[in-house]
Scaffold this motif. Structure first.
Motif, short mmCIF file in Angstrom:
data_model
loop_
_atom_site.label_atom_id
_atom_site.label_comp_id
_atom_site.label_asym_id
_atom_site.label_seq_id
_atom_site.Cartn_x
_atom_site.Cartn_y
_atom_site.Cartn_z
N SER A 164 113.84 122.98 -100.82
CA SER A 164 113.45 121.64 -101.06
C SER A 164 114.24 121.18 -102.41
O SER A 164 114.65 122.01 -102.91
N ALA A 202 114.73 117.65 -105.24
CA ALA A 202 113.98 116.60 -105.89
C ALA A 202 114.88 115.81 -106.65
O ALA A 202 116.00 116.31 -107.25
N ALA A 221 114.77 109.28 -104.31
CA ALA A 221 113.91 110.09 -104.04
C ALA A 221 113.48 110.00 -102.56
O ALA A 221 113.59 110.94 -101.70
N SER A 278 115.28 113.24 -101.00
CA SER A 278 114.38 114.69 -101.10
C SER A 278 113.11 114.38 -100.66
O SER A 278 112.01 114.92 -101.23
N ASN A 335 110.22 113.54 -103.37
CA ASN A 335 110.12 114.24 -104.38
C ASN A 335 110.92 113.93 -105.61
O ASN A 335 112.01 113.39 -105.61
N ASN A 337 104.95 110.54 -100.90
CA ASN A 337 103.98 111.48 -101.07
C ASN A 337 102.71 111.62 -101.88
O ASN A 337 101.93 112.60 -101.73
N SER A 338 102.86 110.52 -102.66
CA SER A 338 101.68 110.38 -103.54
C SER A 338 100.38 110.46 -103.10
O SER A 338 100.22 109.55 -102.21
#
Length: 152
Positions: free
Chosen positions: A8, A10, A35, A39, A42, A71-72
């Protein structure tokens, strides 16, 4: 872009100062977009060497990032309120426990978000009436408390 563990990555947003939010939020928007594109959403916020600035800009940045990163888990302003960075004391512990309680009647409201906004509006009306003559009730602190609560 940085690799995190080989599988992964970021994007990195370096914040060198907390200038006025009108200046910092466009940078945050670029960071969020970058982001999302490179990513999977991220994003690492690098504040090493940050010279400081406006606290309100930090909160604006916090809110913007939480509400816009894909993704928050924290999408609403109330989920990122600033009580977490205040000193621990009994009064704040009580406020935090109060915030964690369900708002009475919210589970049966047809539109829970609108019901919460309506409550904040009623609190704003109370602030205005107390502001006309806050000493009438003998509690200047009540005006500030209501104002802060409705804003949060």
């Amino acid at each position: 872009k940085v690799d995190l563990d080989g599988s992964s990555a970021a994007a990195v947003l370096k914040i060198t100062s907390f200038m006025q939010s009108k200046d910092i939020l466009p940078c945050a928007q670029v960071g969020v977009d970058l982001a999302a594109n490179i990513s999977d959403g991220n994003l690492i916020i690098d504040v090493i060497g940050n010279g400081g600035g406006y606290v309100s800009s930090g909160y604006e940045l916090n809110h913007y990032l939480y509400s816009n990163l894909p993704n928050s888990p924290l999408k609403e302003t109330f989920q990122a309120c600033e009580w977490y960075d205040l000193p621990k004391n009994d009064a704040l512990d009580w406020l935090v426990s109060l915030v964690l309680q369900k708002l009475p009647g919210l589970e049966v409201a047809p539109d829970p978000r609108q019901a919460t906004l309506d409550l904040a509006h009623r609190m704003d009306l109370a602030i205005k009436s107390l502001s006309r003559s806050s000493s009438y009730f003998g509690r200047l602190v009540k005006v500030g408390s209501l104002r802060n609560s409705s804003a949060c």
